[in-house]
Design a protein around this motif. Sequence first.
Motif, PDB file in Angstrom:
ATOM      1  N   MET A   1       0.848  -1.192   0.000  1.00 25.26           N
ATOM      2  CA  MET A   1       0.000   0.000   0.000  1.00 25.26           C
ATOM      3  C   MET A   1       0.887   1.247   0.000  1.00 25.26           C
ATOM      4  O   MET A   1       1.906   1.297   0.697  1.00 25.26           O
ATOM      5  CB  MET A   1      -0.908   0.002   1.228  1.00 25.26           C
ATOM      6  N   ARG A   2       0.474   2.281  -0.785  1.00 30.18           N
ATOM      7  CA  ARG A   2       1.249   3.517  -0.830  1.00 30.18           C
ATOM      8  C   ARG A   2       0.306   4.699  -1.012  1.00 30.18           C
ATOM      9  O   ARG A   2      -0.605   4.666  -1.834  1.00 30.18           O
ATOM     10  CB  ARG A   2       2.249   3.472  -1.996  1.00 30.18           C
ATOM     11  N   LEU A   3       0.543   5.732  -0.228  1.00 32.50           N
ATOM     12  CA  LEU A   3      -0.215   6.969  -0.343  1.00 32.50           C
ATOM     13  C   LEU A   3       0.528   7.910  -1.275  1.00 32.50           C
ATOM     14  O   LEU A   3       1.653   8.312  -0.982  1.00 32.50           O
ATOM     15  CB  LEU A   3      -0.381   7.612   1.041  1.00 32.50           C
ATOM     16  N   PRO A   4      -0.047   8.269  -2.426  1.00 29.52           N
ATOM     17  CA  PRO A   4       0.686   9.102  -3.384  1.00 29.52           C
ATOM     18  C   PRO A   4       0.885  10.522  -2.885  1.00 29.52           C
ATOM     19  O   PRO A   4       0.174  10.993  -1.987  1.00 29.52           O
ATOM     20  CB  PRO A   4      -0.212   9.077  -4.625  1.00 29.52           C
ATOM     21  N   ALA A   5       1.847  11.195  -3.498  1.00 25.32           N
ATOM     22  CA  ALA A   5       2.021  12.623  -3.276  1.00 25.32           C
ATOM     23  C   ALA A   5       1.142  13.379  -4.258  1.00 25.32           C
ATOM     24  O   ALA A   5       0.807  12.879  -5.337  1.00 25.32           O
ATOM     25  CB  ALA A   5       3.480  13.009  -3.476  1.00 25.32           C
ATOM     26  N   GLU A   6       0.797  14.591  -3.916  1.00 24.68           N
ATOM     27  CA  GLU A   6      -0.161  15.336  -4.729  1.00 24.68           C
ATOM     28  C   GLU A   6       0.380  15.692  -6.110  1.00 24.68           C
ATOM     29  O   GLU A   6      -0.389  15.950  -7.037  1.00 24.68           O
ATOM     30  CB  GLU A   6      -0.603  16.604  -3.990  1.00 24.68           C
ATOM     31  N   TRP A   7       1.706  15.711  -6.260  1.00 25.35           N
ATOM     32  CA  TRP A   7       2.287  16.065  -7.556  1.00 25.35           C
ATOM     33  C   TRP A   7       2.277  14.905  -8.560  1.00 25.35           C
ATOM     34  O   TRP A   7       2.690  15.072  -9.697  1.00 25.35           O
ATOM     35  CB  TRP A   7       3.708  16.578  -7.379  1.00 25.35           C
ATOM     36  N   GLU A   8       1.789  13.738  -8.165  1.00 30.61           N
ATOM     37  CA  GLU A   8       1.721  12.611  -9.094  1.00 30.61           C
ATOM     38  C   GLU A   8       0.550  12.776 -10.072  1.00 30.61           C
ATOM     39  O   GLU A   8      -0.361  13.562  -9.836  1.00 30.61           O
ATOM     40  CB  GLU A   8       1.613  11.303  -8.300  1.00 30.61           C
ATOM     41  N   ASP A 133      -0.635  14.968   4.948  1.00 32.72           N
ATOM     42  CA  ASP A 133       0.082  15.332   3.729  1.00 32.72           C
ATOM     43  C   ASP A 133       1.203  14.323   3.502  1.00 32.72           C
ATOM     44  O   ASP A 133       1.949  13.993   4.429  1.00 32.72           O
ATOM     45  CB  ASP A 133       0.663  16.746   3.839  1.00 32.72           C
ATOM     46  N   SER A 134       1.307  13.841   2.260  1.00 31.18           N
ATOM     47  CA  SER A 134       2.218  12.741   1.934  1.00 31.18           C
ATOM     48  C   SER A 134       3.363  13.204   1.039  1.00 31.18           C
ATOM     49  O   SER A 134       3.162  14.048   0.155  1.00 31.18           O
ATOM     50  CB  SER A 134       1.431  11.639   1.211  1.00 31.18           C
ATOM     51  N   ALA A 195       1.652  23.401   6.752  1.00 28.07           N
ATOM     52  CA  ALA A 195       2.900  22.933   6.151  1.00 28.07           C
ATOM     53  C   ALA A 195       2.601  21.819   5.164  1.00 28.07           C
ATOM     54  O   ALA A 195       1.762  20.950   5.436  1.00 28.07           O
ATOM     55  CB  ALA A 195       3.860  22.434   7.234  1.00 28.07           C
ATOM     56  N   ARG A 196       3.322  21.810   4.018  1.00 30.62           N
ATOM     57  CA  ARG A 196       3.050  20.846   2.958  1.00 30.62           C
ATOM     58  C   ARG A 196       4.358  20.375   2.306  1.00 30.62           C
ATOM     59  O   ARG A 196       5.289  21.163   2.109  1.00 30.62           O
ATOM     60  CB  ARG A 196       2.184  21.500   1.865  1.00 30.62           C
ATOM     61  N   PHE A 197       4.389  19.126   1.909  1.00 31.22           N
ATOM     62  CA  PHE A 197       5.472  18.650   1.055  1.00 31.22           C
ATOM     63  C   PHE A 197       5.302  19.233  -0.346  1.00 31.22           C
ATOM     64  O   PHE A 197       4.191  19.282  -0.881  1.00 31.22           O
ATOM     65  CB  PHE A 197       5.439  17.119   0.957  1.00 31.22           C
TER      66      PHE A 197
END
Length: 314
Positions: A1-8, A133-134, A195-197
């Motif tokens: 399982m993986r939580l994507p980052a928003e830039w994907e 946030d991932s 705060a965000r990646f």
Amino acid sequence: MRLPAEWEEQKALLLAYPHKKSDWLPYLDEVREFYKEFISIVAHYQDVYLITQENLTFPPTKHNIKILKAQTNDTWVRDYGPITVFNNNTPKLLDFTFNGWGLKFPANYDNLVNRKLFYTKKIGFVLEGGSIDSNGDGVLLTTSKCLLEANRNPYLSKDEIEKQLKTFFGLKKVLWLNHGFLEGDDTDSHIDMLARFVNPHTITYITCDDREDMHYNALKKMEKELQSFGYDLVPLPFISPKIFDGERLPASYANFVIINGAVIMPTYKDPNDEEALKIFKKLFPTRDIIGLDASVLIRQHGSIHCSCMNLFKG
């Protein structure tokens, strides 16, 4: 399982249209004009899924605007919309329980949206999308004030909540912020206001440089916590107090949304808007950076990121 980052890469951006039976009623036309502009911008880059009970039409756009019929209590679909995870590169939508930010507001319709539209199975764990946030690589950023708040998951300890998060999202590490807040934020300090990646190794975050401001001490403590995590840090400029009907509103440049090919950053008719846009252009050199006035959104204590949910391609 993986939580994507928003830039994907994304399939669509999910939004919920403001309606008369919500707190938007006093300035419904104004907020709907914002949504029309927001939708038009997003549809230039990717598909839009719009939750509404109305029969809406939009001018032709480069990408599709798909109408999804469902009742909602409010528009903040970041917090009740489905959260995408990947299992062996196959996307799966997780439907966490939404209880109106710790039983503060009605959520009976919002909590049913995912089951109605995406045929999801409800998870008996209270979690809002704006509270996490991932970085896409197994690291989650969140706040203890929200996730440990008494009306979310009262029978679970911090260790138990962290264990659940690691199981749901396949995480290696959870980064907890214990400090930082914005006046007027009803969410108990959602991370997407603070705060965000922006890439796997970099976090951008809000700052306060006015020693007389109520946020100064808390945000300085938050900054020190972030420094202890070992990531590259990029501070965002301070926003002068925004007041409406006698209350201070939670304006934050951290509440941006990443879509395919672009970043949409909230502006607030503030002297630091231009400086913030320059920072985002450096953070995302391969994407278009678009400023969108979110002054009407913050009247209901949220901003651009709060108003949408990313659905990922796969």
